[in-house]
Write an enzyme that holds these catalytic residues in place. Structure first.
Site, PDB file in Angstrom:
ATOM      1  N   LEU A 136       1.110   3.771   2.279  1.00  0.00           N
ATOM      2  CA  LEU A 136       1.842   4.139   3.488  1.00  0.00           C
ATOM      3  C   LEU A 136       3.214   3.484   3.526  1.00  0.00           C
ATOM      4  CD1 LEU A 136       1.883   5.538   6.295  1.00  0.00           C
ATOM      5  CD2 LEU A 136       0.892   3.442   7.235  1.00  0.00           C
ATOM      6  N   THR A 137       3.280   2.223   3.108  1.00  0.00           N
ATOM      7  CA  THR A 137       4.546   1.491   3.147  1.00  0.00           C
ATOM      8  C   THR A 137       5.576   2.102   2.211  1.00  0.00           C
ATOM      9  OG1 THR A 137       3.395  -0.566   3.707  1.00  0.00           O
ATOM     10  CG2 THR A 137       5.635  -0.761   2.833  1.00  0.00           C
ATOM     11  N   LYS A 186      -3.898   6.138  12.900  1.00  0.00           N
ATOM     12  CA  LYS A 186      -5.217   6.743  12.990  1.00  0.00           C
ATOM     13  C   LYS A 186      -5.994   6.430  11.707  1.00  0.00           C
ATOM     14  CE  LYS A 186      -4.881  11.322  10.928  1.00  0.00           C
ATOM     15  NZ  LYS A 186      -6.047  11.319  10.048  1.00  0.00           N
ATOM     16  N   LYS A 198      -9.376  21.789   4.348  1.00  0.00           N
ATOM     17  CA  LYS A 198      -8.824  21.415   3.044  1.00  0.00           C
ATOM     18  C   LYS A 198      -8.954  22.579   2.065  1.00  0.00           C
ATOM     19  CE  LYS A 198      -8.136  16.837   3.595  1.00  0.00           C
ATOM     20  NZ  LYS A 198      -6.827  16.169   3.353  1.00  0.00           N
ATOM     21  N   GLU A 231      -4.523  22.997   5.032  1.00  0.00           N
ATOM     22  CA  GLU A 231      -3.977  22.190   3.948  1.00  0.00           C
ATOM     23  C   GLU A 231      -4.287  22.831   2.604  1.00  0.00           C
ATOM     24  OE1 GLU A 231      -4.146  17.710   4.634  1.00  0.00           O
ATOM     25  OE2 GLU A 231      -5.901  18.386   5.764  1.00  0.00           O
ATOM     26  N   GLY A 284       0.789  -1.221   0.000  1.00  0.00           N
ATOM     27  CA  GLY A 284       0.000   0.000   0.000  1.00  0.00           C
ATOM     28  C   GLY A 284       0.819   1.268   0.000  1.00  0.00           C
ATOM     29  N   HIS A 297      -4.495  14.909  15.692  1.00  0.00           N
ATOM     30  CA  HIS A 297      -3.416  15.864  15.420  1.00  0.00           C
ATOM     31  C   HIS A 297      -3.521  17.139  16.265  1.00  0.00           C
ATOM     32  CE1 HIS A 297      -2.299  13.211  12.354  1.00  0.00           C
ATOM     33  NE2 HIS A 297      -2.876  13.771  11.314  1.00  0.00           N
TER      34      HIS A 297
END
Length: 506
Positions: A23-24, A154, A346, A222, A21, A246
């Protein structure tokens, strides 16, 4: 490269569920490469990836290699470092909802007696409980001369009830001492430096209370819009996505009392006390102390952004917020009467995460023709991202014959003194995971305290027939957010985009 002042992490196998995925490849592997290059880990670290994609060790290695070769990532490693790590990356294909893959994991770990293991759940949250149950059922969480640690990203729950249920399910199978709940904000240098700035500087800590502080602002803006994450975001929203994790972690670091030691539990105790002291609002109070919005079409960072309700997988009549602003109170002696204003959204004007501590006005000004209210109050600005630093705003005399005070800023930028630009922010988190230090990881009681504080807003909006206020993409949020703070005679701090552009050019 200079040798690190700390010893390499102990030998460990990092078992990554969801190894193919995003994140990895985007964060975990670049982080480990940085750590390898700097000596924080050595050849005793192994990665065992678990995923549904068909293939073997070479398949995962090739996928990661292709990404690293083409992606614009900030990794500080050489080809030699990659080759060293490449040979220690392994892969098991299997469905982590089924028993078979856990037998394979047990066999692989069993090939090396006494092998430490950390299980990283880089998977959707709905699988957290099932994976923990199956790890426990197969004896993979039992510590017998070697450690077994569980890493959970999270979101940890979607409200107070679900967070309590997930905590109960996990802690029924594994003790809190083995659970590492990740909030990547806590890996950032500036966030960790909040405690140092406070507790290593008497001139700061001595005025860190309601006697001298007027209010605190925490902003996490963001530039990016929701983009292709419409399905996830429309079921989540800005409040769930950012505030109880956060923003509350930043708030806790700012507001915590000095711990009696810098051990993990002492620090987590003090942070937990802050979150438990957040005032729980009635429905009427929640409405008075909040604002929410959803962006409409506009231009952000030079890019044309469609309205939130026009993107894929978002309902055209969606009531999900992409922006939220809150006014909160911490009911302790230190912070009584000091409002904490939080906002996040956002598709805003700038990418900007900052903490603004505004001090009280001077009680009396003897400057000719000048009332105290005309003086700019002192402020401490803690810039978390993108340009990490600390800035103190004070007043000085302007040049000339008359005594005219003018505000100036004393600036410290991390990039001017330290080479941190190539770090991902996960280095300290992974090192502490391997080393068994839970300081930067969230504890069950703090998770639940955070959800308890936002639950009144979730309940209010779930029952409301009104849709969020609108704001154009490329702005800093809806007018209702400005009204929230301006009715108290205050204003939101605006990100200094021009200053950043000038600094980068020079």
């Amino acid at each position: 490269m200079t040798e690190p002042a700390i010893a390499p992490a102990p030998p460990v196998t990092l078992v990554i569920f969801g190894a193919t995925g995003d994140l990895t490849r985007r964060l975990l592997v670049p982080t480990i490469l940085n750590m390898t290059q700097s000596g924080l880990v050595n050849d005793s670290l192994q990665i065992l990836g678990i995923g549904l994609d068909p293939g073997d060790d070479e398949m995962l290695r090739a996928k990661l290699e292709a990404f690293l070769a083409t992606a614009n990532i900030k990794a500080n490693y050489s080809d030699e470092t990659w080759q060293q790590l490449r040979s220690r990356i392994f892969y098991l294909q299997g469905d982590f909802t089924q028993e078979a893959i856990y037998t394979q994991i047990a066999n692989r770990l069993g090939e090396q007696a006494g092998r430490n293991a950390a299980y990283y759940l880089a998977v959707p949250p709905l699988f957290f409980g099932d994976i923990v149950d199956k790890l426990a059922d197969n004896g993979l969480l039992k510590e017998d001369g070697s450690f077994r640690r569980l890493v959970i990203e999270k979101p940890f729950g979607t409200d107070l009830a679900s967070a309590k249920a997930l905590n109960a399910r996990i802690l029924n199978r594994v003790p809190e001492s083995q659970v590492y709940r990740v909030d990547h904000f806590l890996g950032k240098e500036t966030v960790q430096n909040i405690m140092t700035a406070r507790f290593a500087n008497m001139m700061i800590e001595s005025i860190w209370s309601n006697n001298f502080i007027d209010h605190v602002q925490i902003t996490a803006a963001e530039l990016v819009d929701v983009g292709t994450r419409g399905k996830f975001y429309d079921a989540t929203g800005a409040l769930r996505d950012m505030v109880p994790n956060h923003l509350f972690q930043l708030l806790a670091m700012v507001a915590m009392e000095a711990p009696n030691s810098f051990d993990a539990e002492a620090i987590r105790d003090e942070k937990g006390k802050v979150l438990k002291a957040l005032r729980i609002y009635s429905p009427e109070e929640a409405e008075q102390n909040s604002a929410r919005g959803a962006y409409t079409a506009g231009v952000s960072n030079g890019n044309t952004i469609p309205a939130y309700t026009d993107i894929a997988d978002v309902a055209h009549d969606s009531a999900t917020e992409t922006f939220v602003a809150l006014k909160l109170h911490i009911d302790t002696w230190r912070w009584a009467g000091v409002p904490f204003y939080l906002r996040t959204g956002k598709a805003m004007t700038a990418r900007d995460t900052e903490i603004i501590v505004t001090f009280r006005q001077v009680p009396f000004a003897q400057f000719k023709g000048m009332a105290p209210q005309r003086l700019t109050p002192n402020r401490l600005i803690i810039q978390v991202q993108p340009d990490e630093g600390l800035h103190i705003e004070i007043s000085i005399k302007s040049p000339g014959l008359s005594v005219e005070p003018m505000p100036i800023s004393l600036d410290f930028n991390y990039a001017d003194f330290f080479d941190i630009g190539k770090l991902t922010g996960y280095e300290s988190l992974l090192y502490d995971l391997f080393d068994g230090d839970q300081t930067l990881f969230q504890r069950a009681d703090s998770i639940e305290a955070g959800w308890a504080a936002v639950q009144p807003f979730l309940d209010l909006w779930s029952k409301s027939k009104e849709r969020p206020d609108t704001y154009p993409a490329g702005s800093m949020g809806p007018q209702s957010a400005d009204a929230l703070i301006e009715r108290d005679g205050r204003k939101w701090h605006q990100p200094d985009v021009a200053h950043r552009v000038k600094a980068k050019v020079s």
